[in-house]
Design an enzyme around this catalytic site. Sequence first.
Site, PDB file in Angstrom:
ATOM      1  N   ASP A 122      -6.861   6.094   3.044  1.00 52.61           N
ATOM      2  CA  ASP A 122      -6.783   7.528   2.749  1.00 52.61           C
ATOM      3  C   ASP A 122      -8.167   8.193   2.792  1.00 52.61           C
ATOM      4  O   ASP A 122      -8.268   9.421   2.865  1.00 52.61           O
ATOM      5  CB  ASP A 122      -6.201   7.754   1.341  1.00 52.61           C
ATOM      6  CG  ASP A 122      -4.742   8.166   1.354  1.00 52.61           C
ATOM      7  OD1 ASP A 122      -4.324   8.826   2.315  1.00 52.61           O
ATOM      8  OD2 ASP A 122      -4.030   7.826   0.394  1.00 52.61           O
ATOM      9  N   GLN A 132       0.606   6.839  -2.785  1.00 53.70           N
ATOM     10  CA  GLN A 132       1.056   8.198  -2.495  1.00 53.70           C
ATOM     11  C   GLN A 132       0.807   9.103  -3.698  1.00 53.70           C
ATOM     12  O   GLN A 132       1.118   8.751  -4.844  1.00 53.70           O
ATOM     13  CB  GLN A 132       2.553   8.177  -2.132  1.00 53.70           C
ATOM     14  CG  GLN A 132       3.108   9.511  -1.664  1.00 53.70           C
ATOM     15  CD  GLN A 132       2.525  10.002  -0.352  1.00 53.70           C
ATOM     16  OE1 GLN A 132       2.152   9.217   0.514  1.00 53.70           O
ATOM     17  NE2 GLN A 132       2.419  11.306  -0.198  1.00 53.70           N
ATOM     18  N   LYS A 191       5.585   7.682   7.285  1.00 53.51           N
ATOM     19  CA  LYS A 191       4.526   6.686   7.473  1.00 53.51           C
ATOM     20  C   LYS A 191       5.131   5.345   7.896  1.00 53.51           C
ATOM     21  O   LYS A 191       4.617   4.679   8.796  1.00 53.51           O
ATOM     22  CB  LYS A 191       3.697   6.544   6.180  1.00 53.51           C
ATOM     23  CG  LYS A 191       2.829   7.770   5.922  1.00 53.51           C
ATOM     24  CD  LYS A 191       2.267   7.848   4.515  1.00 53.51           C
ATOM     25  CE  LYS A 191       1.541   9.175   4.315  1.00 53.51           C
ATOM     26  NZ  LYS A 191       1.105   9.422   2.927  1.00 53.51           N
TER      27      LYS A 191
HETATM   28  N1  GUN Z   1       0.020  13.327  -0.825  1.00 56.17           N
HETATM   29  C1  GUN Z   1      -0.133  14.392   0.004  1.00 56.17           C
HETATM   30  N2  GUN Z   1      -0.981  14.094   0.988  1.00 56.17           N
HETATM   31  C2  GUN Z   1      -1.394  12.829   0.788  1.00 56.17           C
HETATM   32  C3  GUN Z   1      -2.270  11.953   1.487  1.00 56.17           C
HETATM   33  O1  GUN Z   1      -2.876  12.291   2.502  1.00 56.17           O
HETATM   34  N3  GUN Z   1      -2.406  10.703   0.964  1.00 56.17           N
HETATM   35  C4  GUN Z   1      -1.767  10.317  -0.162  1.00 56.17           C
HETATM   36  N4  GUN Z   1      -1.988   9.096  -0.606  1.00 56.17           N
HETATM   37  N5  GUN Z   1      -0.949  11.095  -0.833  1.00 56.17           N
HETATM   38  C5  GUN Z   1      -0.764  12.346  -0.352  1.00 56.17           C
END
Ligand code: GUN
Length: 288
Positions: free
Chosen positions: A123, A98, A54
């Site tokens: 998200d 996350q 990211k």
């Molecule tokens: N962990 C696995 N996929 C995701 C996601 O799309 N967003 C977040 N915040 N954590 C994750």
Amino acid sequence: MSARILAGKEFAAQLKAEAAQRVKALQDKYGVTPGLAVVLVGDDPASQVYVRNKDRACAEVGIHAERINLPADTPLEELLAVIDRLNADASIHGILVQLPLPAQIAAHEGEVINRISPDKDVDGFHPVSVGRLVTGESGLLPCTPAGCLRMLELAGIPVDGKRAVVVGRSNIVGKPMAMLLLRKNATVTICHSHTQDLASITREADILVAAIGKPNFITADMVKPGATVIDVGINRIAPKKLVGDVDFAAVSEVAGAITPVPGGVGLLTVAMLMENVVQAAEQQLAAK
Ligand code: GUN
């Protein structure tokens, strides 16, 4: 017959190029660079990889990335205070915590997500975002399902009127994926671990989405010839070996189009996150 391989890289590059242009437009119009805060609690190795991806995408697109690393034993109140600070920070337009959270606060995941301002919920996990998705109001969409839909669009694969089957009912992928397909006028079925005679249902799918979390679960006999198969699974079966939920070698002989793992929808998830940050920034700046 061999299926068309839907490589995430080329579609992700298109989405990121569009996002980069919108970043420039915001800088020209407002003198502001969109900002994303990524909060990582603990040191889960898979999460570290995702968060690094990211950060890298933000650099490519021109988004300001603020990384907040907190120790695994961070108390809930402290994490909530960090979110409050980010909610109030005008230079941050998107906030991502996350997941999964470490054991001592995992039970409070809902409280953590609810604390993020819906305007900054890149998200798309906040109940307000989920509500907007279901009612069809514009809002921030969960990145993985939205990325899959954008890929179908860019690949020229029709959704309207088609039979779509989603295997998996998670809040992150299965449920929002089904809603997005419904919004695009597909006839949608959601299957899960209690579904009886799963193969008879998946064989009816023009578009089959696997979001199960079990390596090679979807086999060739479960797929209609010519179907589009989207594999959202990421399963580590050996230290350096990732596979999806679909038996790629066999299913690619039956399907019309298929996403590989790795190199499939994962790249689109990150690209879609960039688009969400830009969208959030556009809305926050226009509302000032
Ligand atoms: N962990 C696995 N996929 C995701 C996601 O799309 N967003 C977040 N915040 N954590 C994750």
